[in-house]
Scaffold this active site. Structure first.
Site, short mmCIF file in Angstrom:
data_model
loop_
_atom_site.label_atom_id
_atom_site.label_comp_id
_atom_site.label_asym_id
_atom_site.label_seq_id
_atom_site.Cartn_x
_atom_site.Cartn_y
_atom_site.Cartn_z
N GLU A 139 -4.80 2.53 -4.17
CA GLU A 139 -3.34 2.63 -4.10
C GLU A 139 -2.71 1.35 -3.57
OE1 GLU A 139 -4.82 4.51 -0.20
OE2 GLU A 139 -5.53 4.13 -2.23
N ASP A 156 0.84 -1.19 0.00
CA ASP A 156 0.00 0.00 0.00
C ASP A 156 0.88 1.25 0.00
OD1 ASP A 156 -2.97 0.95 0.57
OD2 ASP A 156 -1.65 2.20 1.78
#
Length: 330
Positions: free
Chosen positions: A229, A185
């Protein structure tokens, strides 16, 4: 005889020759087909149905040239089994046989074959038919790949990841091999988008995807955009220590390679690692549990201050050892 680049459209080849499997118990027939295709294709050979099925399970060919009358399993049954299995259902089968009766051709096409050629073969005709069916197959593969690719980053998408994780879990359980999963992430991504705009965010996503591609290079491994993301990496036959070292490399490479492109927004990632040991008991969890464990380890890395990784083996309470690393402050 022409080369592979002339035999098939170059844009379909991807730098590799197509792979044909010839299945026939007569050496002269095998030699005749090998001679026709050896310069253009990788030619694999099996002399009975069982061997053909085992070979296809290990290495999926692009097309099968299949005899009908063989010892053990006949060609009709081989074709049925290939068509019934998800991993070989898309492989075109052409019967090449001495039988020239309508019943045999009807049965062969009913089994799922795409064509039926009667021996003795005529090389030019066999080449033309194989070329046609290979072209159709490779075009279909290309379209299928496009369906599974994330348009922004060029890595696989969530749909592909879900299907591949399920398949690799099943394979790892059958073969009693380890399987590992990374969740990656991008830290403070929303702040980057809010302050520099979505184009900067898109650029950061592409940069991180490229770092992952460089770090994860085995053909069996999968890098996918999981959502937003977040990225996910499926790593078959990977032991916990090796995966933790890989996670460390990803954290360091992201920080070193792209961390200073936006000086006010240095790029770092947090990584969660989950591993299934080779001897894992299927009664104690599934691939969904492996995914949930990787996700929980990602949040543990976030809670630890980001720019780091955390990991665990499924079914074990102890955290995996964090490899020594020098992390810049976040």
């Amino acid at each position: 005889m022409s080369g592979a680049a002339d035999f098939l459209p170059p844009e379909l080849l991807g730098g590799q020759r197509p792979c044909l499997l010839v299945v026939d118990d007569e050496p002269l027939n095998v030699q005749a087909l090998y001679t026709v295709f050896a310069k253009d294709c990788q030619v694999l050979v099996a002399t009975d149905g069982e061997s053909a099925l085992a070979l296809c399970a290990r290495r999926q060919p692009d097309l099968v040239l299949l005899d009908i009358g063989m010892p053990g399993i006949d060609g009709f049954e081989v074709c049925r089994r290939l068509q019934a299995h998800p991993s070989t259902r898309g492989v075109p089968v052409i019967f090449v046989t001495a039988r020239d009766d309508a019943d045999a051709e009807t049965q062969g096409l009913s089994c799922g074959a795409v064509d039926f050629i009667v021996k003795p073969i005529h090389p030019a005709i066999v080449r033309a038919r194989v070329r046609t069916h290979l072209t159709l197959k490779l075009q279909s593969d290309l379209l299928r790949q496009m369906v599974f690719i994330d348009g922004l980053t060029g890595v696989h998408n969530r749909r592909f990841f879900d299907e591949r994780l399920d398949a690799e879990w099943g394979r790892a359980m059958r073969n009693r091999t380890p399987l590992s999963l990374l969740m990656v992430d991008i830290d403070h991504f929303k702040r980057l988008n809010d302050q520099l705009g979505h184009q900067a965010g898109d650029q950061r996503l592409r940069q991180v995807a490229e770092v992952l591609r460089r770090c994860i290079r085995r053909t069996s491994d999968v890098v996918a955009r999981y959502g937003g993301e977040e990225f996910a990496c499926v790593l078959p036959d990977s032991e916990p220590d090796a995966v933790m070292l890989l996670g460390r490399m990803i954290v360091e490479r992201v920080r070193e390679d792209i961390g200073q492109l936006h000086p006010d927004h240095p790029s770092t990632v947090s990584v969660g690692v989950a591993c299934k040991p080779a001897d894992f008991d299927p009664r104690h969890g599934s691939f969904q549990d492996l995914l949930a464990l990787a996700d929980s380890q990602l949040y543990a890395a976030k809670a630890a201050g980001r720019n780091t990784l955390r990991g665990r083996v499924i079914g074990q309470a102890e955290a995996l050892a964090l490899p020594s690393m020098s992390l810049a402050g976040n």
